[in-house]
Design a protein around this motif. Structure first.
Motif, mmCIF file in Angstrom:
data_model
loop_
_atom_site.group_PDB
_atom_site.id
_atom_site.type_symbol
_atom_site.label_atom_id
_atom_site.label_comp_id
_atom_site.label_asym_id
_atom_site.label_seq_id
_atom_site.Cartn_x
_atom_site.Cartn_y
_atom_site.Cartn_z
ATOM 1 N N ASN A 252 -31.123 17.110 -18.885
ATOM 2 C CA ASN A 252 -29.746 17.288 -18.154
ATOM 3 C C ASN A 252 -30.216 15.698 -17.942
ATOM 4 O O ASN A 252 -31.114 15.123 -17.666
ATOM 5 N N LYS B 292 -34.067 17.037 -26.414
ATOM 6 C CA LYS B 292 -32.289 16.977 -26.234
ATOM 7 C C LYS B 292 -31.637 18.482 -25.391
ATOM 8 O O LYS B 292 -30.412 18.276 -25.082
ATOM 9 N N ASP B 293 -32.154 19.169 -24.985
ATOM 10 C CA ASP B 293 -31.703 19.587 -23.863
ATOM 11 C C ASP B 293 -32.120 18.939 -22.613
ATOM 12 O O ASP B 293 -31.532 20.241 -21.663
#
Length: 145
Positions: A110, A107-108
């Motif tokens: 980019n 989820k982190d």
């Protein structure tokens, strides 16, 4: 005679002449013409390096899940953003990955910045080797093997 000297002193110039200003502007224009194209190249290079780093992060994370058996051979599509999605291509169908631990691990990541791609593809072969690239085909420029 004294009046002439005093008048000349009063007329001493304050400021720059027109030719001096034109020369300064010309020098600034030459410097700008040299610097601006270089800045665009630096920006693109930084975006490309950021995407390579994201691909490396995805690869390390995927290798961890391959080692634990949570991710198996196949082609996965990762679409980062406010709602990160991870899908796996199974035959002709595409299925969403339901393991929240796997999805949360990505989820982190980019969104790709270089080019027009908006997703990453994770290709895991039968030996457990992981290849990550931006976009949905391996012809893109940013690939980590």
């Amino acid at each position: 005679m004294q009046n002439v000297l005093i008048t000349n002193q009063k007329k001493k110039r304050k400021g720059f002449t027109l030719i001096e200003l034109i020369i300064v502007l010309a020098v600034m224009a030459i410097i700008a013409a040299i610097a601006i194209p270089n800045l665009a190249g630096v920006s693109n290079n930084a975006k490309k390096k950021a995407d390579i780093q994201s691909c490396e992060t995805i690869k390390r994370t995927a290798l961890t899940f391959v080692a634990t058996g949570d991710m198996v051979e196949g082609i996965y599509t990762l679409t980062p953003g406010t709602t990160t999605t991870l899908t796996q291509k199974v035959g002709d169908k595409t299925e969403g990955v339901t393991n929240t631990d796997i999805v949360n691990a990505f989820k982190d990541v980019n969104t790709p910045e270089y080019g027009e791609e908006t997703l990453y593809t994770i290709d895991i072969d039968d030996d457990g080797d992981v290849t990550v690239y931006t976009g949905d085909d391996a012809d893109t420029e940013i690939i980590t093997e």
